[in-house]
Design a protein around this motif. Structure first.
Motif, short mmCIF file in Angstrom:
data_model
loop_
_atom_site.label_atom_id
_atom_site.label_comp_id
_atom_site.label_asym_id
_atom_site.label_seq_id
_atom_site.Cartn_x
_atom_site.Cartn_y
_atom_site.Cartn_z
N ASP A 14 0.87 -1.18 0.00
CA ASP A 14 0.00 0.00 0.00
C ASP A 14 0.91 1.23 0.00
O ASP A 14 1.26 1.77 1.06
N HIS A 15 1.34 1.64 -1.19
CA HIS A 15 2.32 2.71 -1.30
C HIS A 15 1.81 4.05 -0.80
O HIS A 15 2.59 4.86 -0.28
N GLN A 16 0.51 4.30 -0.89
CA GLN A 16 -0.04 5.56 -0.38
C GLN A 16 0.09 5.62 1.14
O GLN A 16 0.58 6.60 1.70
N VAL A 29 7.64 15.25 3.28
CA VAL A 29 6.40 15.66 2.65
C VAL A 29 6.32 15.05 1.26
O VAL A 29 7.35 14.72 0.66
N ARG A 30 5.10 14.91 0.77
CA ARG A 30 4.93 14.45 -0.61
C ARG A 30 5.40 15.56 -1.55
O ARG A 30 5.21 16.74 -1.26
N LYS A 31 5.97 15.17 -2.66
CA LYS A 31 6.45 16.16 -3.63
C LYS A 31 5.93 15.79 -5.00
O LYS A 31 6.00 14.64 -5.41
N ASP A 32 5.43 16.79 -5.70
CA ASP A 32 5.04 16.57 -7.08
C ASP A 32 6.26 16.88 -7.93
O ASP A 32 6.66 18.03 -8.06
N VAL A 33 6.87 15.84 -8.48
CA VAL A 33 8.11 16.03 -9.24
C VAL A 33 7.86 16.27 -10.72
O VAL A 33 8.79 16.49 -11.47
N ALA A 46 -2.29 5.40 -8.51
CA ALA A 46 -1.52 4.18 -8.80
C ALA A 46 -0.04 4.47 -9.04
O ALA A 46 0.77 3.55 -9.04
N TRP A 47 0.32 5.72 -9.25
CA TRP A 47 1.72 6.07 -9.51
C TRP A 47 2.54 5.99 -8.23
O TRP A 47 2.02 6.20 -7.12
N PRO A 48 3.87 5.76 -8.35
CA PRO A 48 4.74 5.85 -7.17
C PRO A 48 4.63 7.22 -6.51
O PRO A 48 4.34 8.22 -7.18
N VAL A 64 7.06 2.89 -4.00
CA VAL A 64 6.63 2.29 -5.26
C VAL A 64 5.68 1.12 -5.01
O VAL A 64 6.00 0.21 -4.24
N PRO A 65 4.52 1.11 -5.68
CA PRO A 65 3.62 -0.03 -5.52
C PRO A 65 4.18 -1.26 -6.25
O PRO A 65 4.66 -1.16 -7.37
#
Length: 121
Positions: A14-16, A29-33, A46-48, A64-65
């Motif tokens: 469960d990658h989330q 923190v989460r980062k939008d790359v 569904a993305w890493p 990564v899922p």
């Protein structure tokens, strides 16, 4: 030089949830790359998930899922400086406590990925 360090990747069922756990554990923190194509764009679930140290000190970690569950001991792991008991309260489990042979604790994250915890100096 055939290679240079880029990022760390951590496989997850469960990658989330695991990304959120590591963010709480390390202050990441989460980062939008990737630049979103539109203002209302959202990263597909569904993305890493990329997580980063907001101070810019630690490496970027991709959570990564993967379809398979963890089955054996990690061959590579994270070392962190922190408080064992606080990490356990967040959901980590103790694999091995520091003792006469090792000066750190070995814990596992909620999905069983081992990591070593060193006390702050």
């Amino acid at each position: 030089m055939p290679a240079s360090f880029k990022d760390l990747c951590l496989d997850a069922d469960d990658h989330q949830a695991l990304a959120d756990w590591w963010c709480r554990a390390m202050g990441y923190v989460r980062k939008d790359v990737h630049q979103p194509p539109k203002d209302d764009w959202a990263r597909p679930a569904a993305w890493p998930v990329p997580i980063v140290d907001p101070a810019g000190v630690g490496p970027l970690i991709w959570v990564v899922p993967v379809p398979e569950k963890k089955t054996v001991k990690n061959r590579m792991h994270l070392d962190v400086v922190g408080d064992r008991d606080e990490l356990v309260q967040l959901g980590a489990t103790v694999v091995r406590r520091k003792d006469d042979d090792i000066e750190w604790d070995v814990l596992a994250d909620p999905e069983g990925n081992e990591f070593c915890v060193f006390a702050p100096r």
